[in-house]
Design a protein around this motif. Structure first.
Motif: not given
Length: 246
Positions: A1-3, A11-18, A23-25, A68-76
């Motif tokens: 996923m990408v934030i 954005g920081r809080a979302a990255a930490h929670q994912f 999740a790989r972020v 780096r991740l091989g996929r994007i399943d969520v874009l924030v």
């Protein structure tokens, strides 16, 4: 996923929670030091300094995510700036910068990521703000970009449903983030503005970034698979209070 805009605040809080949920972020933003601070909290967070508003920014972010991740399943789409000014005092460069970062960058990042989101039957989460039915003095440009982002959410939800891609807006109310400090406001100015705003919030307080991030994480869950084209307002009741004190 990408934030995007994950160096501070929501954005920081979302990255930490994912990341805490496995999740790989990939986090993108314009300030490398802040991104590294965010990434230091969890090994599955990867920092990629990039300006999403630059002509090549969206493609660079997507390429880095796939590498780096091989996929994007969520874009924030979270990155945003505000430069408050009343009509008559609006600086053209500041207005263009807000439109580029708050509106054009999410648009072209979503476009660049779309083939990968479609392959993953993924989700776009647009972090917006104010509703369209009330004025917001000194925020003509910022407020307009956020209303426009909600319109993109509705439009993309219809366009992308056949591809299996969901699109949701999470619209925070007044939240304790450094966005005004980044705009050049002093601590005293921020405190004075906050006092007036809290009086209008039925729940009587500002939100913490983690409270907004919780909604971003949850609208992206598989269990939310029937949710699309919706604006989830997380504002302590501010939008329904119509400017009246609780």
């Amino acid at each position: 996923m990408v934030i995007t805009g994950a160096g501070t605040g929501i954005g920081r809080a979302a990255a930490h929670q994912f990341a805490a949920e496995g999740a790989r972020v990939l986090i993108a933003g314009r300030t490398p030091a802040r991104l590294e601070e965010t990434a230091a909290a969890h090994p599955s967070i990867s920092a990629f300094p990039a300006d999403g508003a630059a002509a090549d920014g969206p493609e660079r972010i997507v390429e880095a995510a796939m590498r780096r991740l091989g996929r994007i399943d969520v874009l924030v789409n979270n990155a945003a700036i505000t430069r408050p000014a009343a009509l008559g005092t609006i600086d053209r460069r500041s207005a263009e910068e807000q439109i580029a970062i708050n509106l054009l960058a999410p648009l072209f990042l979503a476009q660049a990521a779309l083939p990968h989101l479609a392959a993953a039957r993924g989700t776009i989460v647009n972090v917006s703000s104010n509703p369209p039915w009330g004025g917001w003095p000194d925020n003509s440009v910022y407020g307009s970009t956020k209303v426009a982002l909600d319109f993109l959410t509705a439009t993309w939800a219809v366009e992308l449903a056949p591809k299996g891609v969901r699109v949701v807006s999470v619209a925070p109310g007044i939240t304790a983030t450094p966005v005004l400090a980044h705009a050049g406001f002093t601590p005293e100015q921020i405190a004075a503005a906050g006092e007036g705003l809290v009086e209008r919030i039925p729940l009587g307080r500002v939100a913490q970034p983690a409270e907004i991030a919780w909604w971003i994480v949850n609208v992206a869950r598989p269990e939310a698979a029937y949710l699309t084209g919706t604006v989830v307002r997380v504002d302590g009741g501010l939008s329904v209070a119509a400017g009246q004190k609780a």
